[in-house]
Design an enzyme around this catalytic site. Structure first.
Site, PDB file in Angstrom:
ATOM      1  N   LYS A  51      45.450  74.529  -9.294  1.00  0.00           N
ATOM      2  CA  LYS A  51      45.293  75.283  -8.036  1.00  0.00           C
ATOM      3  C   LYS A  51      45.183  74.324  -6.857  1.00  0.00           C
ATOM      4  O   LYS A  51      44.905  73.128  -7.058  1.00  0.00           O
ATOM      5  CB  LYS A  51      44.054  76.166  -8.128  1.00  0.00           C
ATOM      6  N   TYR A 272      33.826  58.505  20.133  1.00  0.00           N
ATOM      7  CA  TYR A 272      33.467  59.710  20.884  1.00  0.00           C
ATOM      8  C   TYR A 272      31.968  59.812  21.109  1.00  0.00           C
ATOM      9  O   TYR A 272      31.174  59.497  20.221  1.00  0.00           O
ATOM     10  CB  TYR A 272      33.934  60.964  20.133  1.00  0.00           C
TER      11      TYR A 272
END
Ligand SMILES: *Cc1c(COP(=O)(O)O)cnc(C)c1O
Length: 377
Positions: A51, A272
């Site tokens: 999956k 940042y």
């Protein structure tokens, strides 16, 4: 104006040269992990859980490699994943949809030869109705909820399912299954509770096989094995158990390129929000992978990359496309434009990175970005 005429065309192979990160997936290590797992259950076989694009590693490549190794049972989560995989795999491979089938998709599912996991009485009825319309028996897996409260028919309803199965007679139940919630923790009492519930259900379905164990469950002992285990993480080299049992071979390594280096004095703001201000002069290297490439933002000022065994701590915030490393421990000039640092490899495992990021190895694997050059070896 026809702008398509002015488009540059690049040969796919050329993106290797410009690639800023390389994800190496060892199909031979994958196969060895499969062979190793296969030796554990005395009577059961091992199915592959592919999956989420085989946990980010490439469902088609992974499934084909495992098929060559003798694997014939493949589990996906969504119907769309099963459809994509169906044409890639030989017809002797069975593909199961763990999340079950939604109303309206049953006919396509039957025609494509995909096997749904039946998770509710409603799904049971819908699938049975399609079998009736098609005038043939359809294969199915029936999942019971033995204590996870996620997917599956409540354990208390198993008697009802058994009678429905007898009355309808048009479903061929290949096995009944359930899923363990705490298999990575051998000390958890929940394992034995779920096993007891599963054994009670299987008494009612004598003669029908069971599928119970995921990777962690395979290492819980014989009682958990059933006829078909469903392994994902362990195949991909993740640790199946928190207790360190089941040493799997590393399948994935990730190297990312340095795109800039600099030396900064004490008191310099990095990244940042100036989340990091240097307390001493540092040599920094910025590498070309960020949270968009699967390095969680929670690694800001935590965690590291490695270069030839030297630990290079992450400095400041993880950006979308880059991370800045403290490379002061390396002799000046060691890292240059284009140098590759290790994110996953011999010095840093999936679990190491996951721990630093405050998550699990499953999430690290399935988040690995689309921008890396993927190399199957
Ligand atoms: C994802 C999943 C698995 C595989 O689990 P691993 O821990 O990766 O081996 C098995 N069964 C079900 C139902 C799953 O959802």
């Amino acid at each position: 104006m026809d702008i398509s005429a002015t488009r540059f065309t690049v040969e796919p192979a050329l993106d290797v040269a410009g690639s800023t990160g390389t994800l190496r997936i060892s199909l031979s290590a994958l196969k060895r992990n499969y062979s190793k797992l296969r030796t554990i259950p005395a009577h059961g076989r091992i199915g592959a859980v592919v999956k989420a694009n085989a946990y980010g590693l490439g469902a088609e490549e992974v499934s084909k490699a495992l098929h060559q190794e003798g694997c014939r049972d493949f589990f996906v989560a969504q119907f769309s994943e099963a459809i994509s995989l169906r044409s890639a795999l030989a017809s002797n491979a069975q593909i199961f949809v763990l999340n079950g089938i939604l109303p309206g998709a049953e006919r396509l599912c039957a025609e494509a030869g995909i096997i749904p996991v039946i998770n509710s009485i409603e799904q049971f009825k819908n699938w049975s109705l399609v079998a009736k319309h098609l005038g043939r028996k359809l294969p199915a897996v029936v999942q019971f909820d033995t204590g996870m409260s996620r997917l599956g028919i409540p354990a208390s309803q198993h008697g009802r399912i058994a009678s429905m199965l007898e009355e309808e007679g048009n479903l061929d139940v290949l096995f009944i299954m359930s899923h363990l919630a705490s298999a990575d923790d051998p000390a958890s009492e929940q394992n034995a509770d779920q096993l007891a519930a599963m054994l009670a259900i299987s008494e009612t379905f004598r003669g029908i096989d069971t599928s119970f164990a995921n990777s962690g469950g395979i290492f819980l002992g014989q009682a958990y094995h059933g006829a078909l285990a469903r392994s994902g993480l362990a195949l991909y080299g993740g640790a199946p158990s928190a207790k360190g049992v089941g040493d799997m071979e590393r399948v994935v390594s990730l190297e990312v390129a340095v795109v800039q280096t600099r030396t900064v004095p004490a008191g310099t703001r990095v990244g940042y929000s100036a989340a990091h201000v240097t307390s001493r002069p540092l040599r920094l290297a910025t590498i070309a992978a960020g949270y968009a490439d699967g390095l969680p933002r929670s690694l800001s000022d935590r965690g590291a990359a490695y270069f030839q065994g030297s630990r290079l701590p992450i400095v400041g915030r993880v950006s979308m496309d880059s991370v800045t490393l403290d490379v002061t421990t390396l002799p000046e000039g060691t890292l240059q434009l284009g140098s590759q640092v290790e994110i996953l490899g011999p010095h840093q495992s999936l679990e190491d990175l996951a721990t630093d990021a405050g998550t699990i190895s499953y999430e690290i694997l399935t988040s690995l970005g689309e921008r890396y050059h993927r190399e199957y070896v």
